[in-house]
Design a protein around this motif. Structure first.
Motif, mmCIF file in Angstrom:
data_model
loop_
_atom_site.group_PDB
_atom_site.id
_atom_site.type_symbol
_atom_site.label_atom_id
_atom_site.label_comp_id
_atom_site.label_asym_id
_atom_site.label_seq_id
_atom_site.Cartn_x
_atom_site.Cartn_y
_atom_site.Cartn_z
ATOM 1 N N VAL A 246 74.850 -29.289 52.263
ATOM 2 C CA VAL A 246 75.438 -29.860 53.480
ATOM 3 C C VAL A 246 75.552 -28.767 54.546
ATOM 4 O O VAL A 246 75.210 -28.976 55.721
ATOM 5 N N GLU A 247 76.011 -27.585 54.117
ATOM 6 C CA GLU A 247 76.184 -26.488 55.095
ATOM 7 C C GLU A 247 74.846 -26.071 55.706
ATOM 8 O O GLU A 247 74.729 -25.875 56.919
ATOM 9 N N LEU A 250 73.674 -28.797 58.048
ATOM 10 C CA LEU A 250 74.516 -28.818 59.249
ATOM 11 C C LEU A 250 74.081 -27.701 60.201
ATOM 12 O O LEU A 250 73.877 -27.923 61.403
ATOM 13 N N ALA A 278 81.224 -31.891 58.468
ATOM 14 C CA ALA A 278 79.986 -32.244 59.186
ATOM 15 C C ALA A 278 80.254 -33.420 60.130
ATOM 16 O O ALA A 278 79.768 -33.446 61.269
ATOM 17 N N ARG A 281 81.700 -32.568 63.285
ATOM 18 C CA ARG A 281 80.717 -31.915 64.189
ATOM 19 C C ARG A 281 79.649 -32.913 64.647
ATOM 20 O O ARG A 281 78.584 -32.522 65.123
ATOM 21 N N VAL A 283 77.908 -35.297 62.838
ATOM 22 C CA VAL A 283 76.890 -35.805 61.910
ATOM 23 C C VAL A 283 77.359 -37.158 61.376
ATOM 24 O O VAL A 283 78.501 -37.300 60.952
#
Ligand code: ASP
Length: 332
Positions: A246-247, A250, A278, A281, A283
């Motif tokens: 995920v990081e 992202l 996420a 931000r 997503v």
């Protein structure tokens, strides 16, 4: 009986149905997408063939939209394919469109078309598990059944016809890598079976199929060009899941994530926290299940939107269109 001078238009995109192997005994190792749609049609509806009764009086047109193995299907081809469906279905004398497609991504294409081609006429996809020159090739019968079904279906709907069954695009998925009958609609089942050129409808099945709630801003003409379509990935929950994917995604600018959760869409704590971050931000997150049957049912534990009966691949298509729709209404 169908009015004469109606047309069924057959669009070729490639796949095993158009594939060839080195010998008629070799069914698993072959090159997909070798034969043209014109040749495939000649094999089932050439001059000397006796067609199913329902097809008498229909004319056929063919068009090659792409010639690929469907593992390589992309947004550019989807865009072109949807525009061609729209073009043909807009014409009064066209009753329906049949599309030949590889089995691997067929369910994604079927679902995509069901969302963006907004006509009250049927689209029928078909395919094969064995190459065209295999001694017991399944393509010709599937094609014959698809044409037959296309001539008898009415109104909106995107369907798959293969291995003697008719499935609805919302539910169908490929469930077996090699078996001849590779598709299944889980607990919804096929809407009909086809034997000896006859369609046997399951009682109530057609009436129970979902009607499309089309978003008018999402017609294929209204969509942005494929270069503008959002980047959406699928991640899976599993034992010892982390937040690293995920990081990375992202940071790389992903627009949306579909989670193939465990069971009824569960996600381990560490991944869930990364997904919540996420989301803050910008997503978009959508929760599906890695189980291959049954819908995700909403519970208070679900903190993200759920995909309901869409499997992760189709949920990804839905999320792409969702993000596009939001962007478009934001820009207007
Ligand atoms: N790889 C092939 C395709 O999806 C498989 C098939 O058609 O059965 O094009």
């Amino acid at each position: 009986m169908q009015a004469k001078n109606q047309k069924i238009v057959v669009l070729g995109t490639g796949g095993t149905i158009a594939g060839e192997s080195n010998s008629e005994n070799e069914g698993l190792s072959y090159q997909a997408a070798q034969r043209s749609i014109h040749d495939l049609m000649q094999a089932v509806a050439g001059k000397s063939q006796a067609l199913p009764e329902a097809l008498i009086g229909f004319q056929f047109d063919t068009e090659q939209v792409s010639q690929i193995d469907s593992k390589d299907m992309d947004f550019d081809i989807w865009h072109r394919l949807a525009l061609r469906c729209d073009h043909w279905l807009s014409q009064a004398d066209v009753h329906s469109v049949v599309i030949t497609h590889g089995t691997d991504t067929l369910e994604e294409t079927a679902y995509f078309l069901s969302q963006v081609v907004q006509h009250n006429k049927p689209i029928v996809l078909t395919c094969a598990m064995r190459p065209a020159n295999f001694k017991d090739a399944d393509g010709p019968q599937n094609m014959r059944d698809a044409l037959n079904a296309a001539s008898q279906l009415e109104g909106q709907g995107v369907w798959l016809v293969a291995a003697g069954e008719i499935h609805h695009s919302q539910y169908v998925q490929k469930v077996h890598p090699t078996r001849l009958n590779a598709f299944d609609s889980g607990e919804w089942g096929p809407v009909a079976e086809m034997r000896d050129d006859q369609i046997y409808w399951r009682q109530g099945a057609l009436e129970n199929c979902p009607q499309n709630q089309w978003n008018e801003g999402m017609t294929i003409q209204a969509l942005a060009l494929p270069t503008e379509w959002p980047w959406v990935e699928i991640i899976t929950n599993h034992v010892h899941a982390t937040a690293k994917h995920v990081e990375v995604l992202l940071d790389a600018g992903v627009d949306g994530l579909v989670v193939a959760g465990t069971g009824n869409g569960s996600i381990c704590q560490v991944t869930k926290e990364a997904l919540l971050k996420a989301q803050t931000r910008g997503v978009e997150i959508c929760l599906a299940s890695r189980c291959n049957q049954g819908p995700v049912v909403q519970t208070p534990n679900h903190v993200f939107q759920i995909a309901k009966e869409l499997n992760p691949s189709k949920a990804r298509v839905a999320l792409i269109l969702n993000i596009l729709s939001k962007k478009q209404s934001h820009n207007n």
